[in-house]
Design an enzyme around this catalytic site. Structure first.
Site, PDB file in Angstrom:
ATOM      1  N   GLU A   1       0.872  -1.342  -0.145  1.00 49.62           N
ATOM      2  CA  GLU A   1      -0.020  -0.148   0.096  1.00 49.62           C
ATOM      3  C   GLU A   1       0.917   1.219   0.074  1.00 49.62           C
ATOM      4  OE1 GLU A   1      -2.914  -0.415   3.068  1.00 49.62           O
ATOM      5  OE2 GLU A   1      -3.731  -2.129   2.045  1.00 49.62           O
TER       6      GLU A   1
ATOM      7  N   CYS B   1     -10.025  -8.614   3.641  1.00 53.62           N
ATOM      8  CA  CYS B   1     -10.553  -9.067   5.059  1.00 53.62           C
ATOM      9  C   CYS B   1     -11.783  -8.091   5.164  1.00 53.62           C
ATOM     10  CB  CYS B   1      -9.516  -9.109   6.125  1.00 53.62           C
ATOM     11  SG  CYS B   1      -8.898  -7.278   6.524  1.00 53.62           S
TER      12      CYS B   1
ATOM     13  N   ASN C   1     -13.266 -10.249  -9.521  1.00 57.22           N
ATOM     14  CA  ASN C   1     -12.139 -10.225 -10.063  1.00 57.22           C
ATOM     15  C   ASN C   1     -11.881 -11.375 -10.987  1.00 57.22           C
ATOM     16  OD1 ASN C   1      -9.683  -8.604  -8.227  1.00 57.22           O
ATOM     17  ND2 ASN C   1     -11.716  -8.929  -7.006  1.00 57.22           N
TER      18      ASN C   1
END
Length: 532
Positions: free
Chosen positions: A263, A375, A400
């Site tokens: 990230e 999550c 996806n």
């Protein structure tokens, strides 16, 4: 009846919030719409093995739902099946057309992360249950995971904030060392997983450099590497990552891929208080082409051949600018094999930012896409028996896969009932929750929706075409062909009401099925040549 079974049945009868049904020793919790399946040393049901062995002229259905079933099996015998499908369009029937001739890309599979938190929790179980839990993820009577994500040093899901080189200004990294966290919480479980799943693909990534390499001097804050690309600290950070690869190699653990870092956009945000290292799109480009790529090559980890380099590893809605900066530069792009994304901003509205994945694949066809972290329960923690979170997982997997993403990885394999440990108190949910006091663990509904994909879509399974007519916004479908020439359809209904479906092209007969409210089904049949 076996004496142990007698005890379990009596327990089910005597405790009003525990029921036993459909191969699951289950428990309901107040305020939740579904239930968990309990594993302890006396009782722990497993998933069925060898699901690919499907007889010709049969369709095998596995169903899970909010109220009753967990992986409930039914067989449709096509030889005696009465095609009672609708004759022509009907407003209350959804038509699905499957086209195996439209063959798409192959997938790598599914997996989860070997976090410190997972290892800490698993070690609190008796040894037989530790082994059972690992089998739940990596064995043929479990989820059959084929991928794993391994942090370099700590994450927020550690019991403290640390790196592998915390000695300040150690410019030669003489004090670099694996910690007890690697030797207790990661490496032993990675080795167990690899025994169960020998072709396990592992990817390594760092959440942040050691704090002394950052402008903020802290790992848990906004900050970037000191200096400029090609400078001392940038090269040192690349060397830090390579020393991790070398150290794990000495322990018998080798990696399929390494990420540019977790990230990167988060570390550019003011007042950010989690562990992160910031890279702008241009900084990431230069880190790859000037520092990390050449350093890997020099160390014998030839990018693309010896190890795959994954770029980005961040939220999909931030992908476009990072992908353009890195992959439009030929010198940076030559080191990159794949693009890693995270799910956290993916769910609303339905097609955004999933359509970014489609566009990215078109623009950069030489790089594969992989979803590396998901999550639920962010800032909420654990919700035992929550079915909505199971549906959220299934939606994201389907969206996806339908856009050509080659893999999907869950986050922590196991957490405690609070959703930790987590030194930054960033508690979340997990597919398995461990109760240290009771010496048992709970398979969340998320575990079973994952099984509807992982058990049927091994590596090299290929996406195939399908079209939905008279669509419903709460119906989700994906279709595949596996290595054994089985056709697979995974169908999710998130409505509060059932849906009637007519499925053509899946077998030589049209199938008419009903999807219960809040249910997921996997249909499997042999590919038999007939005219599509």
């Amino acid at each position: 009846m076996h004496p142990l079974t007698d005890v379990i049945v009596l327990l089910c009868i005597s405790i009003n919030y525990v029921v036993c049904s459909d191969g699951c020793f289950s428990r309901h919790y107040p305020g939740q719409d579904s239930f968990v399946c309990i594993c302890h040393q006396r009782k722990c049901e497993t998933l069925p093995k060898h699901l690919s062995k499907i007889a010709e002229h049969q369709v095998v259905s596995y169903e899970s739902d909010v109220k009753k079933y967990r992986f409930h099996k039914e067989i449709i015998d096509l030889a005696s099946y009465n095609d009672h499908a609708s004759r022509g369009p009907k407003s209350d029937v959804i038509q699905i057309k499957v086209d195996p001739s439209q063959l798409g890309g192959e997938i790598f599979g599914f997996g989860a992360a070997f976090t410190d938190a997972a290892g800490i929790n698993i070690l609190k179980l008796p040894t037989p249950l530790q082994d059972r839990l690992m089998r739940d993820y990596f064995d043929q009577d479990g989820l059959e995971y084929t991928m794993g994500r391994v942090p370099i040093g700590g994450t927020d899901f550690s019991d403290r904030n640390y790196s592998l080189a915390d000695h300040p200004d150690d410019f030669e990294l003489k004090h670099f060392s694996l910690t007890h966290d690697d030797h207790l919480y990661k490496i032993p479980f990675i080795k167990k997983a690899r025994k169960l799943s020998p072709s396990l693909r592992l990817m390594a990534l760092s959440w942040a450099s050691p704090g002394w390499m950052k402008t903020s001097k802290k790992m848990d804050s906004m900050g970037i590497l000191i200096g400029l690309p090609g400078g001392l600290y940038w090269q040192l950070y690349a060397k830090y990552m390579i020393k991790f690869l070398d150290a794990y190699k000495k322990e018998g653990v080798e990696f399929w891929a390494i990420s540019t870092g977790n990230e990167p956009a988060m570390g550019m945000m003011p007042d950010f208080s989690y562990k992160a290292l910031g890279f702008s799109p241009e900084m990431l480009r230069d880190f790859v082409k000037i520092d990390l790529g050449p350093a890997l090559k020099s160390a014998g980890y030839e990018p693309g051949e010896k190890i795959k380099v994954l770029m980005f590893d961040d939220m999909t809605d931030r992908l476009e600018t990072y992908a353009y900066a890195v992959l439009s530069d030929p010198e940076a792009a030559k080191y990159v094999s794949g693009i890693a994304t995270h799910w956290y901003n993916n769910r609303f509205p339905r097609n955004y930012p999933y359509d970014i994945l489609t566009q990215t694949r078109k623009l950069y066809p030489d790089q594969f896409l992989i979803m590396t972290e998901a999550c639920d329960g962010l800032k909420q923690g654990v919700a035992l028996g929550n079915w909505t979170r199971a549906e959220n997982y299934a939606i994201d997997i389907i969206e996806n896969l339908n856009r050509g993403v080659k893999g999907w990885l869950d986050w922590n394999m196991a957490l405690n009932p609070q959703g930790g440990p987590n030194w930054s108190k960033n508690y979340v949910d997990a597919t398995i929750i461990i109760n240290e006091t009771a010496k048992e663990y709970y398979r969340q509904p998320m575990y079973y929706t994952l099984a509807h994909f992982t058990k049927f879509l091994p590596p090299r399974s290929a996406l195939i075409g399908h079209t939905v007519f008279n669509d419903d916004p709460n119906l989700y479908v994906t279709t595949f062909l596996d290595n054994d020439r089985n056709l697979i359809a995974v169908i999710l209904n998130t409505n509060n009401h059932p849906l009637k479906l007519d499925i053509e092209g899946f077998t030589y007969k049209r199938l008419s099925i009903t999807m219960k409210a809040h249910s997921i089904k996997t249909l499997v049949t042999k590919l038999i040549p007939f005219r599509y």
